[in-house]
Design a protein around this motif. Sequence first.
Motif, short mmCIF file in Angstrom:
data_model
loop_
_atom_site.label_atom_id
_atom_site.label_comp_id
_atom_site.label_asym_id
_atom_site.label_seq_id
_atom_site.Cartn_x
_atom_site.Cartn_y
_atom_site.Cartn_z
N THR A 1 0.44 -6.90 13.31
CA THR A 1 0.53 -5.89 14.67
C THR A 1 -0.77 -5.07 15.01
OG1 THR A 1 1.49 -4.02 13.35
CG2 THR A 1 2.90 -5.93 14.60
N ALA A 2 -1.48 -5.09 13.97
CA ALA A 2 -3.02 -4.11 14.25
C ALA A 2 -3.86 -4.79 15.04
CB ALA A 2 -3.27 -3.68 12.75
N VAL B 1 -3.15 3.52 10.05
CA VAL B 1 -2.37 3.31 8.75
C VAL B 1 -3.46 3.01 7.59
CG1 VAL B 1 -0.35 2.48 7.39
CG2 VAL B 1 -0.17 2.90 9.80
N VAL B 2 -3.41 3.96 6.43
CA VAL B 2 -4.16 3.37 5.47
C VAL B 2 -3.40 2.87 4.27
CG1 VAL B 2 -5.72 4.35 3.43
CG2 VAL B 2 -5.91 5.21 5.86
N THR C 1 -7.03 -1.06 2.99
CA THR C 1 -6.71 -1.86 4.08
C THR C 1 -6.31 -0.51 5.22
OG1 THR C 1 -5.80 -3.90 3.61
CG2 THR C 1 -5.48 -3.45 5.65
N VAL C 2 -7.34 -0.39 6.22
CA VAL C 2 -7.11 0.52 7.14
C VAL C 2 -6.75 -0.39 8.39
CG1 VAL C 2 -8.03 2.30 8.75
CG2 VAL C 2 -8.79 2.14 6.54
N ALA C 3 -5.55 -0.14 8.99
CA ALA C 3 -4.82 -0.85 9.94
C ALA C 3 -4.48 -0.01 10.87
CB ALA C 3 -3.86 -1.75 9.48
N ALA D 1 2.11 -1.69 -7.30
CA ALA D 1 2.70 -1.09 -6.27
C ALA D 1 1.83 -1.00 -4.93
CB ALA D 1 2.87 0.19 -6.97
N SER D 2 2.12 -0.48 -3.81
CA SER D 2 1.24 -0.19 -3.00
C SER D 2 1.66 1.38 -2.09
CB SER D 2 1.23 -1.17 -1.91
OG SER D 2 2.36 -1.10 -0.99
N VAL D 3 0.72 1.96 -1.79
CA VAL D 3 1.04 3.21 -1.05
C VAL D 3 0.32 3.17 0.32
CG1 VAL D 3 0.70 5.67 -1.10
CG2 VAL D 3 0.69 4.39 -3.39
N ASP D 4 1.19 3.61 1.49
CA ASP D 4 0.58 3.61 2.73
C ASP D 4 0.86 4.96 3.51
OD1 ASP D 4 2.97 3.11 4.64
OD2 ASP D 4 3.14 1.49 2.90
N THR D 5 -0.05 5.22 4.13
CA THR D 5 0.20 6.65 4.95
C THR D 5 -0.63 6.69 6.18
OG1 THR D 5 -0.01 9.12 4.79
CG2 THR D 5 -1.53 7.92 3.53
#
Length: 264
Positions: A136-137, A216-217, A211-213, A230-234
């Motif tokens: 969607t980005a 969102v990072v 990834t900076v979409a 794992a992954s982390v997004d914020t």
Amino acid sequence: MESALSEIEFLALSPNRVAVLRRLADERHTRTDLAVATGASQATLGRILRDFEERSWIRRSDGGYVATATGELVADGFLDLLEIVEIEGDLRPIVRYLPTDALGFDLRRFEDATITVPSGTKPNAPVTRVLEFLRTAEDVRVFSHAFNEGSLTVIEERVSDGEMTFEGVFSRSALDAVADDAGLRRRLDSLLGAPDATVRVRDGEIPLAVTVADDVVHMLLRDANGVLQASVDTDDPTVRAWATETFDDYWEAADPVDPDDLAR
């Protein structure tokens, strides 16, 4: 220190005490207000208010109660500690995989982050999470030590369709891995020829997969053997500013990818 620890214990052992002090630090409340907000009995509430008054943490005001200056100080400090411990609890299972030396921000910025880990039924859940953003980005930037096949596929397709602009900086080892895979090589060749995509390669190490979409990072986290853990997004603005600045640093120190480098 012992007396301070005793006061911390006094608060920590009662969620009702924490809830009352939190509310009174924000604004004046009547006893009825506090009873409704906390669900505490009148007897419990009476003891809490008396204990707080004895400590000069609260004072009576217009038929209600409000925190004193020292009460606000205690509330702020305790609630900060509570927030830190809650964040630490969320990060504890994955902290060994976080490249903390490369993160230029306070880990408290992960307060509202989403942590995704593989499971028996969804072993690729962290990658699936980043693909959700990529689908969607409109603007995507990546700096990474590896190409992800799924991400590269979505990026190439959406860039080719004019739905996304893309800039990426990858390590030399990542480029070599693509060159050894015919399918990935075709995808990257297509991406390199797209007007809305630019890819650069860095000879030095890139210890992150970010990834900076749009806003969102997203970070993919792997163990020492390269296994996805794992992954982390914020969407925290401070983390976004760090990611943007870090990308720019890698970008300036990288070179455009020569398509001939992909020939095998």
